[in-house]
Design an enzyme around this catalytic site. Structure first.
Site, PDB file in Angstrom:
ATOM      1  N   CYS A  71       0.500  -0.883  -0.384  1.00 53.83           N
ATOM      2  CA  CYS A  71      -0.091   0.407  -0.365  1.00 53.83           C
ATOM      3  C   CYS A  71       0.851   1.563  -0.267  1.00 53.83           C
ATOM      4  O   CYS A  71       0.667   2.833  -0.667  1.00 53.83           O
ATOM      5  CB  CYS A  71      -0.826   0.433   1.356  1.00 53.83           C
ATOM      6  SG  CYS A  71      -1.854  -1.587   1.447  1.00 53.83           S
ATOM      7  N   CYS A 175     -35.345   0.573  18.607  1.00 52.90           N
ATOM      8  CA  CYS A 175     -34.409   0.911  19.730  1.00 52.90           C
ATOM      9  C   CYS A 175     -33.319   1.909  19.552  1.00 52.90           C
ATOM     10  O   CYS A 175     -33.509   2.413  20.656  1.00 52.90           O
ATOM     11  CB  CYS A 175     -33.401  -0.821  19.650  1.00 52.90           C
ATOM     12  SG  CYS A 175     -34.506  -2.347  20.300  1.00 52.90           S
ATOM     13  N   CYS A 217     -27.748  -7.333  15.483  1.00 51.91           N
ATOM     14  CA  CYS A 217     -28.843  -6.757  15.738  1.00 51.91           C
ATOM     15  C   CYS A 217     -30.143  -7.176  15.049  1.00 51.91           C
ATOM     16  O   CYS A 217     -31.042  -7.577  15.853  1.00 51.91           O
ATOM     17  CB  CYS A 217     -28.618  -4.802  15.227  1.00 51.91           C
ATOM     18  SG  CYS A 217     -27.710  -3.986  16.739  1.00 51.91           S
TER      19      CYS A 217
HETATM   20  C1  HEC Z   1     -33.918  -4.636  19.925  1.00 47.49           C
HETATM   21  C2  HEC Z   1     -33.128  -3.737  20.129  1.00 47.49           C
HETATM   22  C3  HEC Z   1     -32.142  -2.905  18.964  1.00 47.49           C
HETATM   23  C4  HEC Z   1     -32.617  -3.203  17.410  1.00 47.49           C
HETATM   24  C5  HEC Z   1     -34.053  -3.672  16.464  1.00 47.49           C
HETATM   25  C6  HEC Z   1     -31.678  -2.888  16.314  1.00 47.49           C
HETATM   26  N1  HEC Z   1     -30.235  -2.800  17.903  1.00 47.49           N
HETATM   27 FE1  HEC Z   1     -28.285  -2.378  17.239  1.00 47.49          FE
HETATM   28  N2  HEC Z   1     -27.641  -2.327  18.897  1.00 47.49           N
HETATM   29  C7  HEC Z   1     -28.677  -3.089  20.109  1.00 47.49           C
HETATM   30  C8  HEC Z   1     -27.918  -3.267  21.307  1.00 47.49           C
HETATM   31  C9  HEC Z   1     -28.559  -3.694  22.589  1.00 47.49           C
HETATM   32  C10 HEC Z   1     -27.218  -2.216  21.021  1.00 47.49           C
HETATM   33  C11 HEC Z   1     -25.586  -2.699  22.125  1.00 47.49           C
HETATM   34  C12 HEC Z   1     -25.300  -1.655  22.894  1.00 47.49           C
HETATM   35  C13 HEC Z   1     -25.444  -0.372  21.559  1.00 47.49           C
HETATM   36  O1  HEC Z   1     -24.294  -0.217  21.282  1.00 47.49           O
HETATM   37  O2  HEC Z   1     -26.234   0.276  22.047  1.00 47.49           O
HETATM   38  C14 HEC Z   1     -27.149  -2.529  19.316  1.00 47.49           C
HETATM   39  C15 HEC Z   1     -25.884  -1.586  18.752  1.00 47.49           C
HETATM   40  C16 HEC Z   1     -25.835  -0.802  17.574  1.00 47.49           C
HETATM   41  C17 HEC Z   1     -24.547   0.052  16.867  1.00 47.49           C
HETATM   42  C18 HEC Z   1     -22.990  -0.021  17.533  1.00 47.49           C
HETATM   43  C19 HEC Z   1     -23.733   1.056  18.305  1.00 47.49           C
HETATM   44  C20 HEC Z   1     -21.590   1.443  18.847  1.00 47.49           C
HETATM   45  O3  HEC Z   1     -21.877   2.439  19.761  1.00 47.49           O
HETATM   46  O4  HEC Z   1     -20.571   0.785  18.776  1.00 47.49           O
HETATM   47  C21 HEC Z   1     -25.418   0.088  15.786  1.00 47.49           C
HETATM   48  C22 HEC Z   1     -23.612   0.616  14.916  1.00 47.49           C
HETATM   49  C23 HEC Z   1     -26.702  -0.689  15.701  1.00 47.49           C
HETATM   50  N3  HEC Z   1     -26.796  -0.753  16.767  1.00 47.49           N
HETATM   51  C24 HEC Z   1     -26.958  -0.732  14.734  1.00 47.49           C
HETATM   52  C25 HEC Z   1     -28.319  -0.748  13.967  1.00 47.49           C
HETATM   53  C26 HEC Z   1     -29.229  -0.478  12.835  1.00 47.49           C
HETATM   54  C27 HEC Z   1     -28.814  -0.014  11.387  1.00 47.49           C
HETATM   55  C28 HEC Z   1     -30.352  -1.789  13.206  1.00 47.49           C
HETATM   56  C29 HEC Z   1     -30.695  -2.312  12.614  1.00 47.49           C
HETATM   57  C30 HEC Z   1     -30.611  -3.397  11.229  1.00 47.49           C
HETATM   58  C31 HEC Z   1     -30.356  -2.151  14.939  1.00 47.49           C
HETATM   59  N4  HEC Z   1     -28.774  -1.628  15.353  1.00 47.49           N
HETATM   60  C32 HEC Z   1     -31.377  -2.755  15.304  1.00 47.49           C
HETATM   61  C33 HEC Z   1     -29.572  -3.142  19.777  1.00 47.49           C
HETATM   62  C34 HEC Z   1     -30.891  -3.244  19.158  1.00 47.49           C
HETATM   63  C1  HEC Z   2      -0.445   0.587  -7.401  1.00 49.37           C
HETATM   64  C2  HEC Z   2      -1.027   1.585  -6.745  1.00 49.37           C
HETATM   65  C3  HEC Z   2      -1.931   1.128  -5.624  1.00 49.37           C
HETATM   66  C4  HEC Z   2      -1.618   0.043  -4.371  1.00 49.37           C
HETATM   67  C5  HEC Z   2      -0.048  -0.399  -4.560  1.00 49.37           C
HETATM   68  C6  HEC Z   2      -2.950   0.741  -3.340  1.00 49.37           C
HETATM   69  N1  HEC Z   2      -3.519   1.811  -4.209  1.00 49.37           N
HETATM   70 FE1  HEC Z   2      -4.655   2.646  -2.828  1.00 49.37          FE
HETATM   71  N2  HEC Z   2      -5.560   3.442  -4.136  1.00 49.37           N
HETATM   72  C7  HEC Z   2      -4.330   3.615  -5.340  1.00 49.37           C
HETATM   73  C8  HEC Z   2      -5.300   4.466  -6.626  1.00 49.37           C
HETATM   74  C9  HEC Z   2      -4.484   5.119  -7.444  1.00 49.37           C
HETATM   75  C10 HEC Z   2      -5.963   5.507  -5.216  1.00 49.37           C
HETATM   76  C11 HEC Z   2      -7.243   6.512  -6.065  1.00 49.37           C
HETATM   77  C12 HEC Z   2      -7.777   5.833  -7.699  1.00 49.37           C
HETATM   78  C13 HEC Z   2      -9.603   5.953  -6.966  1.00 49.37           C
HETATM   79  O1  HEC Z   2      -9.408   6.643  -6.498  1.00 49.37           O
HETATM   80  O2  HEC Z   2     -10.524   5.442  -7.916  1.00 49.37           O
HETATM   81  C14 HEC Z   2      -5.797   4.412  -4.483  1.00 49.37           C
HETATM   82  C15 HEC Z   2      -7.530   4.521  -3.807  1.00 49.37           C
HETATM   83  C16 HEC Z   2      -7.452   4.252  -2.151  1.00 49.37           C
HETATM   84  C17 HEC Z   2      -8.336   4.254  -0.992  1.00 49.37           C
HETATM   85  C18 HEC Z   2      -9.524   5.508  -1.506  1.00 49.37           C
HETATM   86  C19 HEC Z   2      -8.616   6.463  -1.541  1.00 49.37           C
HETATM   87  C20 HEC Z   2      -9.846   8.225  -0.883  1.00 49.37           C
HETATM   88  O3  HEC Z   2      -9.126   9.038  -1.025  1.00 49.37           O
HETATM   89  O4  HEC Z   2     -10.932   7.926  -1.164  1.00 49.37           O
HETATM   90  C21 HEC Z   2      -7.555   3.463   0.141  1.00 49.37           C
HETATM   91  C22 HEC Z   2      -8.562   3.922   1.430  1.00 49.37           C
HETATM   92  C23 HEC Z   2      -6.718   3.155  -0.552  1.00 49.37           C
HETATM   93  N3  HEC Z   2      -6.736   3.133  -1.964  1.00 49.37           N
HETATM   94  C24 HEC Z   2      -6.261   1.773   0.448  1.00 49.37           C
HETATM   95  C25 HEC Z   2      -5.010   0.988  -0.109  1.00 49.37           C
HETATM   96  C26 HEC Z   2      -4.702   0.326   0.633  1.00 49.37           C
HETATM   97  C27 HEC Z   2      -4.680  -0.286   2.312  1.00 49.37           C
HETATM   98  C28 HEC Z   2      -3.445  -0.691   0.105  1.00 49.37           C
HETATM   99  C29 HEC Z   2      -2.861  -1.885  -0.351  1.00 49.37           C
HETATM  100  C30 HEC Z   2      -3.873  -2.981   0.698  1.00 49.37           C
HETATM  101  C31 HEC Z   2      -3.464   0.248  -1.368  1.00 49.37           C
HETATM  102  N4  HEC Z   2      -4.668   0.805  -1.234  1.00 49.37           N
HETATM  103  C32 HEC Z   2      -2.641  -0.355  -2.781  1.00 49.37           C
HETATM  104  C33 HEC Z   2      -3.560   3.026  -6.258  1.00 49.37           C
HETATM  105  C34 HEC Z   2      -2.572   2.500  -4.565  1.00 49.37           C
END
Ligand code: HEC
Ligand code: HEC
Length: 256
Positions: A71, A175, A217
Site C-alpha cells: 500500500c 431501539c 442486531c
Molecule cells: C432490539 C433492539 C435493537 C434493534 C431492533 C437493533 N439494535 Fe442495534 N444494537 C442493540 C444493542 C443492545 C446494541 C449494543 C449496545 C449499543 O451500542 O447500542 C446495538 C448496537 C448497535 C450498533 C453499534 C453502536 C456502537 O456505538 O457500538 C449499531 C451501529 C447498531 N446497533 C445499528 C442497528 C441498526 C442499523 C439496526 C437495524 C437494522 C439495529 N441496530 C437494530 C439493539 C438493537
Molecule cells: C499501485 C498503486 C496502489 C497500491 C499498491 C494501492 N493503492 Fe490504494 N489507491 C491507488 C489509487 C491510484 C487510488 C485512487 C484511485 C481512485 O480513486 O479510483 C487509491 C485509492 C485508495 C483508497 C481510497 C482513497 C480515497 O481518498 O478515496 C484507499 C482507502 C486505498 N487506496 C487503500 C489502499 C490500501 C489499504 C492498499 C494496500 C492493501 C492500497 N490502497 C494499495 C493506488 C494504489
C-alpha cells in the site's frame, strides 16, 4: 433459553414509554458505555483495538500480490494520504455506481493495484487494514454529504432503518431512537452510530467490522442476516454515516 430471555427483555422494553429522541446533536455509543469501557477506549495503550491498528500498519508496508507492491508503495505515509478518508466513506464507486466502504475500497486496491485476491470480511488482514485506514481519521467529523449519486442508496438505507423485521417485528429506529439510553438485558441501548468501527468488542474478544455489529442486531430481532458486504448492509452503512453527522471518527472503539 437465551431467546426467551431476549423476548422477555424486548417486551419489557416496549412496555416502557418510549421517548422521542430530541432533534439535538447525536451522541456517540461510547457515551452510553460504562466507565470501564470508556477508560479502555480512551487509553491507546489499554485499547485492545490498537493491536489491529498496529497490525494494519505493518501490512501497509508489506508487499503483496503479483505486482509485489505494498500500500505504501503508492500511498506513502498513511497519516497524510489516508487522513480524512474514513470520514467521507462510504461513498459511490464511480466504476460500479454502487456504495463502497473502506473494506471494499481496500479490496479494490488489492485487485486492481496489487493484483492480489480480495480479502475476506472479518479476516484479520482486512480488519487490521480497515482499522488502520479509519484510525487516520480519528477525531475528524463524519462528513458524508447527500448528492444526486448517493441519494437512492441513502433513501434505501433509511427505509431499512425504519422497516420492522424479524420475529420480534422491530426496526432499528424502535431501539436506537425510541429507546436509546434504556437497558436491554445487560446492555444499554445507544443511538446506534457506526463512527467507532471497526471496534473491539469484549464479548467477541476481538475487533469486528460494522457489518458484524449490524448482523448481530438482525440476529437479535430474529431476522435473516444479510451477507457481509451486501448491498443492504452497504446502503444501511451509508445511511448511518449520514445520520452520524456531528460525531467524529473514533476508530478503534471499544464496546461491551
Ligand atoms: C432490539 C433492539 C435493537 C434493534 C431492533 C437493533 N439494535 Fe442495534 N444494537 C442493540 C444493542 C443492545 C446494541 C449494543 C449496545 C449499543 O451500542 O447500542 C446495538 C448496537 C448497535 C450498533 C453499534 C453502536 C456502537 O456505538 O457500538 C449499531 C451501529 C447498531 N446497533 C445499528 C442497528 C441498526 C442499523 C439496526 C437495524 C437494522 C439495529 N441496530 C437494530 C439493539 C438493537
Ligand atoms: C499501485 C498503486 C496502489 C497500491 C499498491 C494501492 N493503492 Fe490504494 N489507491 C491507488 C489509487 C491510484 C487510488 C485512487 C484511485 C481512485 O480513486 O479510483 C487509491 C485509492 C485508495 C483508497 C481510497 C482513497 C480515497 O481518498 O478515496 C484507499 C482507502 C486505498 N487506496 C487503500 C489502499 C490500501 C489499504 C492498499 C494496500 C492493501 C492500497 N490502497 C494499495 C493506488 C494504489
Amino acid at each position: 433459553m437465551i431467546r426467551r430471555f431476549l423476548q422477555a427483555g424486548v417486551v419489557a422494553l416496549l412496555l416502557m414509554q418510549s421517548v422521542a429522541l430530541a432533534a439535538t446533536s447525536p451522541r456517540s455509543g461510547i457515551t452510553y458505555a460504562g466507565a470501564d469501557v470508556r477508560a479502555l477506549q480512551a487509553d491507546d495503550f489499554a485499547n485492545p483495538g490498537m493491536l489491529w491498528v498496529a497490525r494494519g500498519e505493518k501490512l501497509w508496508s508489506t508487499p503483496a500480490g503479483r505486482n509485489n507492491k505494498a500500500c505504501a508503495s503508492c500511498h506513502q505515509e498513511a497519516a497524510s494520504s489516508m487522513k480524512g478518508v474514513a470520514a467521507r466513506y462510504p461513498r459511490i464507486d464511480t466504476a460500479t455506481g454502487k456504495v463502497i466502504n473502506i473494506e471494499g475500497r481496500i479490496n479494490t486496491c488489492r485487485e486492481r493495484n496489487q493484483a492480489a485476491d480480495p480479502l475476506q470480511y472479518e479476516s484479520e488482514e482486512l480488519l487490521a487494514l480497515t482499522a488502520y485506514v479509519a484510525h487516520q481519521s480519528r477525531g475528524m467529523p463524519v462528513a458524508v454529504v447527500a448528492d444526486a449519486a448517493n441519494r437512492p442508496h441513502l433513501e434505501r438505507g433509511r427505509e431499512i432503518y425504519y422497516r420492522r423485521q424479524g420475529q420480534m417485528n422491530l426496526a432499528c429506529v424502535n431501539c436506537h431512537e425510541q429507546n436509546a439510553g434504556r437497558k436491554l438485558l445487560a446492555e444499554t441501548i445507544s443511538e446506534g452510530h457506526g463512527n467507532a468501527y471497526p471496534a473491539y468488542r469484549l464479548e467477541w474478544q476481538a475487533t469486528g467490522s460494522l457489518h458484524r455489529r449490524l448482523r448481530a442486531c438482525y440476529f437479535g430481532v430474529r431476522a435473516v442476516m444479510p451477507a457481509f458486504g451486501s448491498d443492504e448492509l452497504l446502503d444501511l452503512e451509508l445511511y448511518l454515516a449520514r445520520r452520524a453527522t456531528g460525531l467524529t471518527v473514533e476508530t478503534p472503539g471499544v464496546r461491551r
